[in-house]
Structure formats: structure tokens, C-alpha cells
Design an enzyme around this catalytic site. Structure first.
Site, PDB file in Angstrom:
ATOM      1  N   ASN A 166     -26.005  12.756 -92.903  1.00 52.01           N
ATOM      2  CA  ASN A 166     -24.902  11.785 -92.820  1.00 52.01           C
ATOM      3  C   ASN A 166     -25.353  10.331 -92.948  1.00 52.01           C
ATOM      4  O   ASN A 166     -24.626   9.496 -93.470  1.00 52.01           O
ATOM      5  CB  ASN A 166     -24.066  12.007 -91.561  1.00 52.01           C
ATOM      6  CG  ASN A 166     -24.872  12.006 -90.297  1.00 52.01           C
ATOM      7  OD1 ASN A 166     -26.077  12.239 -90.312  1.00 52.01           O
ATOM      8  ND2 ASN A 166     -24.221  11.743 -89.180  1.00 52.01           N
ATOM      9  N   SER A 243     -27.001  19.145 -85.725  1.00 49.40           N
ATOM     10  CA  SER A 243     -25.952  19.871 -85.008  1.00 49.40           C
ATOM     11  C   SER A 243     -26.465  20.422 -83.676  1.00 49.40           C
ATOM     12  O   SER A 243     -27.665  20.662 -83.507  1.00 49.40           O
ATOM     13  CB  SER A 243     -25.428  21.015 -85.873  1.00 49.40           C
ATOM     14  OG  SER A 243     -26.439  21.966 -86.068  1.00 49.40           O
ATOM     15  N   GLY A 247     -30.026  22.165 -82.623  1.00 46.76           N
ATOM     16  CA  GLY A 247     -30.759  21.511 -81.521  1.00 46.76           C
ATOM     17  C   GLY A 247     -31.184  22.511 -80.452  1.00 46.76           C
ATOM     18  O   GLY A 247     -32.314  22.457 -79.941  1.00 46.76           O
ATOM     19  N   GLU A 264     -30.712  14.451 -80.740  1.00 43.93           N
ATOM     20  CA  GLU A 264     -29.489  13.661 -80.888  1.00 43.93           C
ATOM     21  C   GLU A 264     -28.522  14.545 -81.652  1.00 43.93           C
ATOM     22  O   GLU A 264     -28.705  14.779 -82.847  1.00 43.93           O
ATOM     23  CB  GLU A 264     -29.821  12.358 -81.624  1.00 43.93           C
ATOM     24  CG  GLU A 264     -28.833  11.265 -81.339  1.00 43.93           C
ATOM     25  CD  GLU A 264     -27.740  11.232 -82.366  1.00 43.93           C
ATOM     26  OE1 GLU A 264     -26.696  11.877 -82.119  1.00 43.93           O
ATOM     27  OE2 GLU A 264     -27.921  10.602 -83.402  1.00 43.93           O
ATOM     28  N   CYS A 298     -21.997  11.262 -85.981  1.00 43.66           N
ATOM     29  CA  CYS A 298     -22.079  12.019 -84.731  1.00 43.66           C
ATOM     30  C   CYS A 298     -21.267  11.327 -83.630  1.00 43.66           C
ATOM     31  O   CYS A 298     -20.769  11.990 -82.738  1.00 43.66           O
ATOM     32  CB  CYS A 298     -23.526  12.197 -84.309  1.00 43.66           C
ATOM     33  SG  CYS A 298     -24.479  10.705 -84.473  1.00 43.66           S
ATOM     34  N   GLU A 476     -32.556   6.621 -78.717  1.00 49.13           N
ATOM     35  CA  GLU A 476     -33.196   6.005 -79.874  1.00 49.13           C
ATOM     36  C   GLU A 476     -32.710   4.577 -80.038  1.00 49.13           C
ATOM     37  O   GLU A 476     -31.764   4.151 -79.375  1.00 49.13           O
ATOM     38  CB  GLU A 476     -32.842   6.817 -81.130  1.00 49.13           C
ATOM     39  CG  GLU A 476     -33.359   8.230 -81.054  1.00 49.13           C
ATOM     40  CD  GLU A 476     -33.266   8.973 -82.372  1.00 49.13           C
ATOM     41  OE1 GLU A 476     -32.148   9.312 -82.782  1.00 49.13           O
ATOM     42  OE2 GLU A 476     -34.331   9.195 -82.986  1.00 49.13           O
TER      43      GLU A 476
HETATM   44  P1  NAP Z   1     -28.181  21.006 -89.055  1.00 47.74           P
HETATM   45  O1  NAP Z   1     -28.289  22.443 -89.369  1.00 47.74           O
HETATM   46  O2  NAP Z   1     -28.299  20.603 -87.662  1.00 47.74           O
HETATM   47  O3  NAP Z   1     -29.267  20.236 -89.959  1.00 47.74           O
HETATM   48  C1  NAP Z   1     -29.903  19.043 -89.581  1.00 47.74           C
HETATM   49  C2  NAP Z   1     -31.347  19.082 -90.022  1.00 47.74           C
HETATM   50  O4  NAP Z   1     -32.014  20.180 -89.384  1.00 47.74           O
HETATM   51  C3  NAP Z   1     -31.538  19.299 -91.510  1.00 47.74           C
HETATM   52  O5  NAP Z   1     -32.674  18.610 -91.950  1.00 47.74           O
HETATM   53  C4  NAP Z   1     -31.755  20.790 -91.588  1.00 47.74           C
HETATM   54  O6  NAP Z   1     -32.400  21.214 -92.759  1.00 47.74           O
HETATM   55  C5  NAP Z   1     -32.597  21.028 -90.365  1.00 47.74           C
HETATM   56  N1  NAP Z   1     -32.571  22.406 -89.865  1.00 47.74           N
HETATM   57  C6  NAP Z   1     -31.614  23.343 -90.053  1.00 47.74           C
HETATM   58  N2  NAP Z   1     -31.944  24.483 -89.426  1.00 47.74           N
HETATM   59  C7  NAP Z   1     -33.139  24.277 -88.826  1.00 47.74           C
HETATM   60  C8  NAP Z   1     -33.998  25.085 -88.036  1.00 47.74           C
HETATM   61  N3  NAP Z   1     -33.690  26.342 -87.722  1.00 47.74           N
HETATM   62  N4  NAP Z   1     -35.161  24.569 -87.578  1.00 47.74           N
HETATM   63  C9  NAP Z   1     -35.478  23.292 -87.869  1.00 47.74           C
HETATM   64  N5  NAP Z   1     -34.708  22.484 -88.625  1.00 47.74           N
HETATM   65  C10 NAP Z   1     -33.541  22.971 -89.097  1.00 47.74           C
HETATM   66  O7  NAP Z   1     -26.829  20.410 -89.601  1.00 47.74           O
HETATM   67  P2  NAP Z   1     -26.066  20.797 -90.962  1.00 47.74           P
HETATM   68  O8  NAP Z   1     -26.157  22.264 -91.182  1.00 47.74           O
HETATM   69  O9  NAP Z   1     -26.521  19.894 -92.027  1.00 47.74           O
HETATM   70  O10 NAP Z   1     -24.592  20.396 -90.585  1.00 47.74           O
HETATM   71  C11 NAP Z   1     -23.831  21.269 -89.768  1.00 47.74           C
HETATM   72  C12 NAP Z   1     -23.017  20.517 -88.767  1.00 47.74           C
HETATM   73  O11 NAP Z   1     -23.870  19.708 -87.968  1.00 47.74           O
HETATM   74  C13 NAP Z   1     -22.037  19.512 -89.328  1.00 47.74           C
HETATM   75  O12 NAP Z   1     -20.848  20.119 -89.701  1.00 47.74           O
HETATM   76  C14 NAP Z   1     -21.863  18.577 -88.174  1.00 47.74           C
HETATM   77  O13 NAP Z   1     -20.912  19.086 -87.275  1.00 47.74           O
HETATM   78  C15 NAP Z   1     -23.198  18.568 -87.502  1.00 47.74           C
HETATM   79  N6  NAP Z   1     -24.011  17.381 -87.835  1.00 47.74           N
HETATM   80  C16 NAP Z   1     -24.279  16.507 -86.853  1.00 47.74           C
HETATM   81  C17 NAP Z   1     -25.023  15.382 -87.134  1.00 47.74           C
HETATM   82  C18 NAP Z   1     -25.334  14.354 -86.096  1.00 47.74           C
HETATM   83  O14 NAP Z   1     -25.707  13.245 -86.435  1.00 47.74           O
HETATM   84  N7  NAP Z   1     -25.253  14.661 -84.834  1.00 47.74           N
HETATM   85  C19 NAP Z   1     -25.495  15.155 -88.423  1.00 47.74           C
HETATM   86  C20 NAP Z   1     -25.231  16.117 -89.417  1.00 47.74           C
HETATM   87  C21 NAP Z   1     -24.491  17.222 -89.093  1.00 47.74           C
HETATM   88  P3  NAP Z   1     -31.515  21.687 -94.027  1.00 47.74           P
HETATM   89  O15 NAP Z   1     -30.822  20.465 -94.489  1.00 47.74           O
HETATM   90  O16 NAP Z   1     -32.533  22.177 -94.985  1.00 47.74           O
HETATM   91  O17 NAP Z   1     -30.591  22.747 -93.537  1.00 47.74           O
END
Ligand code: NAP
Ligand code: MG
Length: 505
Positions: A166, A243, A247, A264, A298, A476
Site C-alpha cells: 500500500n 495483514s 503477522g 504493524e 492500515c 515506528e
Molecule cells: P500480507 O499477506 O500481510 O503481505 C504483506 C507482506 O508479507 C508481503 O510482502 C507478503 O509477500 C509477505 N508475506 C505474505 N505471507 C508471508 C509469510 N507467510 N511469511 C512471511 N511473509 C509473508 O498482505 P496481503 O496479502 O498483501 O494483503 C492482504 C490484506 O492485508 C489486505 O487486504 C489488507 O487487509 C491487509 N494489509 C494491511 C496492510 C497494513 O499496512 N497494515 C498493508 C497491506 C495489506 P507477498 O507480497 O509475496 O505475498
């Protein structure tokens, strides 16, 4: 396949057909030769290929970071010299501001205005930590006579930093700046959807004089590369933004090696408009609070509570302004909302809106995908306002991460505090009132890491940013963040005139 290597002296053209990963100060290809495509989501178009890291590449990045930390010079530099390099990173970024903005818009679909704000803040992060680290120091502690004790602050070591899509550049800056200021080495794993500006930032670090191995970037799957870094014995800390489910998974895995972690995570932040609020400011600020960055924040204020006495007037204005927001060509200066990051995310958003309709809520405006002229193949969603919701609805409880706000009415202060806190999350919150006493009372009772009082903005370099409850932990963007990249070492010495013999034998 042998990796092709090219040391980074200068960033060169930012706009390329292909981006290599960065390991040990060099551009390198994946050891498997694999690449993946990255998109401009505003058009649904491929813009470049990216070297796709696998476990072997992640291992090389960790070893480069380990070597730089254990045997390199970065952490031994006088702190002023580290600060100069951070300032130099900021200078290079500033001198190439427009190109960085362009790359961010191209890879994320966000509006140029939003990208400008975020690139600017990324620059200021480096400047902030350049200053903060110079003033950072340990302590001398009160001791019994004969004993001298001080707290020596040492960098924690190799940090894996896993970031979301994002705010691709800003999240990289939030992570890299304090870590390297503290003397750590890092391995960054950018989001697969938006790897470009993190790679460029790593290159800028080298152009500015960060030694090889101190910052490494391994684009690739979270489930593979992210997972590998989180479990790795030689990684001392994981800093993650993303997400809540991911986390939790990271926290569990990191426990096996007792890594330091900061998380975060998601949010469902309340935005409370009291009856005595400045109407214009509250409407404008609430609008920005949800629709900035197309709601993909977020700390998006996605649950609005409006006092019943002003509800009708407020909502009329809020909906009118929502309908005036410009969604379309992200490069137009007048555009307020850019595209959604991906088709998958678009479907998530629409799923939640449909669930609200099924649950009996009212779509006051918006509520469907859209197809702006010239961008018909991109991923777009109308700014959406949902009313007549009840607290149990999915759309009220779960993070949507899109331009969708739910609105509820309330009667009094005590009741709205309780309802605002009725969520598993606790990241942001906003209060609109002219009554300073009320603002303070409510601010102190909201279970969230961030409270905005009459402010549309949630953070500047210097503000602690992070969550309560399932929004994670650690802060942060602030001075204390440096401590999260450091260990406190107690050094206790005896200076008394007589040797001590505690056993008396
Ligand atoms: P995500 O799965 O939490 O991905 C965030 C980061 O973590 C990405 O770099 C992702 O890599 C990596 N990741 C994913 N699975 C992992 C694992 N098992 N071990 C270590 N790292 C891992 O989020 P998303 O799938 O992109 O988005 C899903 C939802 O998360 C969104 O719909 C939103 O609700 C939420 N979100 C929250 C924030 C925030 O700032 N709090 C930001 C983005 C999304 P990949 O990109 O290769 O999967
Ligand atoms: Mg995911």
C-alpha cells in the site's frame, strides 16, 4: 545459473524493463533464473519483470547482511558519518523526486498527489533518523557505592524487513532508515505486487555510500522468501507490516529462534464526529481519513460514528463531497483516488460491499467497480459510503482495505467510546470536537495507538506509529524506534579500593 553481477555505483535510469535483486551491493539475478511480472494496476498492464528470489537467494542475502554486520565497517562508523550517509540518501531522493513519484504511481496505481506526499515523507524519514541517531545514547545508572553501571546500546544485528504494497516506498523507508541508523544490516522483502521502488531505494543507499551487504533486497513470494527469513537462525529481528493473519504466522515462526519482532498490522479505525465539531473541518477530514490512498491504508478511518443531532446535516455534506471526488488517471493533478492494487483486492472489496447489502445495510453512494476512460482494464472501485449498519456485520468488523466507509449514529460520549473500542483492532482513531476536555477524555479511553484530534493526518516523522490489540506492537517513525533496532547491554564494573570476595573463602 550463475548470477550476473553488477556493482551499484549509480542508480541510473529508474524506468526499466527489468529489475534485478540487490545482494551485497550488486544487482544480481535469481539463482534459478526465474523472474515475475509486475503491473501498473491502473491499466492492468505489465510494466517490468523482476528477478524472483528463492530460498537460495534469500540465504545469500542473509549471509551478505551477516558478513556486513559481523565484520563490516558500517556499525563501527562514527555516528556522524552514518548520519551523513542517511542525509545523502535523502539528498539523492530529493534530487530525483519526480522520477520516484512516477515509479511509485506506475507500480501502485495511486494518485500522483498521494505519491508525492509519501515520497516526501520517505525522504524526511532519512533526515529524521540522521538527526535522531546523533542524539541517541545510552545511560549511566544509579548504583550502590563501588559499582559503576551503564547501558550500552548496540545494534541488534541482521533484520528481515517484510513490507506491504500500500505504501511501497514509504514502508521501505520506515524500515530501512531507523535500522541502518542504528547500525544494523537489513534484508528487505518487498510486496510481490510493488517491488520497484524498494529496489530503487536500495540502489540509492549504495549510491549514497552505504557499504555492500548492509541493505539487501530480495523480491519474491512471502510464503517462500518471507517465510525463510523469518525462520532463519542468522536473522536477529523481523520487522513486518501487513495483514493480521500474516503477522500472527510470523510471530509464531519467529518464536522458534526468539527473534525480536515488531508487527504493524491491520486496522478498523473509528472516526468520531461529535455534535460540537467544526462541521467543515470534520467533513473534509473524515473524507480524507477514509479515501486517502484509495482507502488502502492500515490506519484508514473506516468506521465513522456521527452524533445523532448532526447526523443528517453531516451525512448530506459527506456524501455530496464523496461524489465530487475524482477517480481516474492517477497522473492527473486533480485526481483524488487512484486504482485498487489488484483484481484480487478489487474482488475482496466488492465481496464486503455485497455482504453489507445482504446484511440489510444501505449503500448511500458508490458500491461497485468502475471503468474510468482510458483505464478500463485496470482495477477501480467507486468511493463507497455504507449506512444503516449494525455492529455485528462483517463490513463493520473486518478490515476491507479499500475506499469503503461504514457509518453509525451515536447518542453520547460513553456509548461511542464503548462502540469505538468494540473491535479486535487498535491502530488509528480520530475525534472531531471543539471541546478540549472531551477530546482529551476520549483520546485517553480509546484503545488505539494513534488518536487524531481534529486532524486529517495521522503521522509525521517523530510521531510514534503502531497499534494496540491485534493491530500489532512496536512503534515506528519515532525516536524510540531506534531502541527496537538495538539491544540494551548492561556493563557493570566494580571500582572499590578493596578486592571483593563474596564467598569469603
Ligand atoms: P500480507 O499477506 O500481510 O503481505 C504483506 C507482506 O508479507 C508481503 O510482502 C507478503 O509477500 C509477505 N508475506 C505474505 N505471507 C508471508 C509469510 N507467510 N511469511 C512471511 N511473509 C509473508 O498482505 P496481503 O496479502 O498483501 O494483503 C492482504 C490484506 O492485508 C489486505 O487486504 C489488507 O487487509 C491487509 N494489509 C494491511 C496492510 C497494513 O499496512 N497494515 C498493508 C497491506 C495489506 P507477498 O507480497 O509475496 O505475498
Ligand atoms: Mg497475503
Amino acid at each position: 545459473m550463475e548470477m550476473t553481477k553488477e556493482a551499484i555505483k549509480q542508480v541510473g535510469d529508474m524506468k526499466r524493463e527489468h529489475y534485478a535483486m540487490i545482494i551485497n551491493g550488486e544487482r544480481v539475478e535469481s539463482s534459478s533464473g526465474s523472474t515475475f511480472e509486475t503491473f501498473n494496476p491502473a491499466k492492468g498492464e505489465v510494466i517490468a519483470t523482476i528477478a524472483k528470489a528463492n530460498e537460495e537467494d534469500a540465504e545469500k542475502a542473509v549471509q551478505a547482511a551477516r558478513q556486513a554486520f559481523d565484520h563490516g565497517k558500517w556499525r563501527k562508523y562514527p555516528v556522524g558519518k552514518r548520519a551523513r550517509v542517511l542525509n545523502k540518501i535523502a539528498q539523492i531522493m530529493r534530487s530525483r523526486f519526480d522520477e520516484l513519484v512516477e515509479m511509485e504511481v506506475l507500480n501502485s496505481g495511486k494518485s500522483v498527489g498521494a505519491a508525492q506526499v509519501q515520497i516526501n515523507q520517505s525522504i524526511e524519514d532519512f533526515e529524521f533518523y540522521a538527526g535522531a541517531i546523533v542524539g541517541h545514547r545510552g545511560e549511566v545508572n544509579n548504583m550502590p557505592y563501588g559499582f559503576f553501571n551503564y547501558t550500552h546500546k548496540e545494534p541488534v544485528g541482521v533484520c528481515a524487513q517484510i513490507i506491504p504494497w500500500n505504501y511501497p516506498m514509504m514502508m521501505a523507508a520506515w524500515k530501512i532508515a531507523p535500522a541502518i541508523a542504528a547500525g544494523c544490516s537489513v534484508v528487505i522483502k518487498p510486496a510481490s505486487l510493488t517491488p520497484i521502488t524498494a529496489i530503487i531505494l536500495n540502489e540509492i543507499c549504495h549510491e549514497a555510500g552505504v557499504p555492500e551487504g548492509v541493505v539487501n533486497t530480495v523480491p519474491g513470494s512471502g510464503a517462500v522468501v518471507g517465510d525463510y527469513l523469518v525462520k532463519h537462525e542468522d536473522v536477529n529481528k523481523v520487522a513486518f507490516t501487513g495483514s493480521t493473519p500474516t503477522g500472527k504466522d510470523i510471530m509464531e515462526k519467529a518464536s522458534q529462534t526468539l527473534k525480536r519482532i515488531t508487527l504493524e498490522l491491520g486496522g478498523k479505525s473509528p472516526n468520531i464526529v461529535f455534535e460540537d465539531a467544526d462541521m467543515e473541518a470534520a467533513v473534509a477530514g473524515s473524507l480524507f481519513g477514509i479515501f486517502f490512498n484509495t482507502g488502502q491504508s492500515c490506519e484508514a478511518r473506516s468506521r465513522m460514528f456521527v452524533h445523532e443531532d448532526i447526523y443528517d446535516e453531516f451525512m448530506e455534506k459527506f456524501i455530496e463531497k464523496t461524489q465530487k471526488l475524482q477517480t481516474g488517471n492517477p497522473f492527473n493533478k486533480g485526481t483524488h483516488l487512484g486504482s485498487i492494487i489488484s483484481q484480487e483486492q478489487l474482488e475482496v472489496i466488492d465481496f464486503y460491499v455485497q455482504s453489507a447489502i445482504e446484511d440489510g445495510a444501505t449503500i448511500a453512494t458508490g458500491g461497485k467497480p468502475m471503468y474510468p476512460e482510458g483505464f478500463e482494464d485496470g482495477y477501480w472501485y467507486e468511493p463507497t459510503v455504507i449506512t444503516d449498519v449494525t455492529p455485528d456485520m462483517k463490513v463493520v468488523q473486518e478490515e476491507i482495505f479499500g475506499p469503503v466507509v461504514v457509518v453509525e449514529k451515536f447518542k453520547d460520549e460513553k456509548e461511542v467510546i464503548k462502540r469505538a473500542n468494540d473491535t479486535k483492532y487498535g491502530l488509528g482513531s480520530a475525534i472531531w470536537t471543539k471541546d478540549q476536555g472531551r477530546a482529551t477524555r476520549v483520546a485517553h479511553q480509546i484503545q488505539a495507538g494513534i488518536v487524531m484530534v481534529n486532524s486529517p493526518f495521522s503521522a509525521f516523522p517523530g510521531t510514534p506509529f503502531g497499534g494496540y490489540k491485534q493491530s500489532g506492537f512496536g512503534r515506528e517513525l519515532t525516536v524510540e524506534t531506534l531502541d527496537l533496532y538495538m539491544e540494551d547491554k548492561s556493563v557493570l564494573s566494580y571500582y572499590g579500593p578493596k578486592p571483593l570476595n563474596p564467598f569469603g573463602v
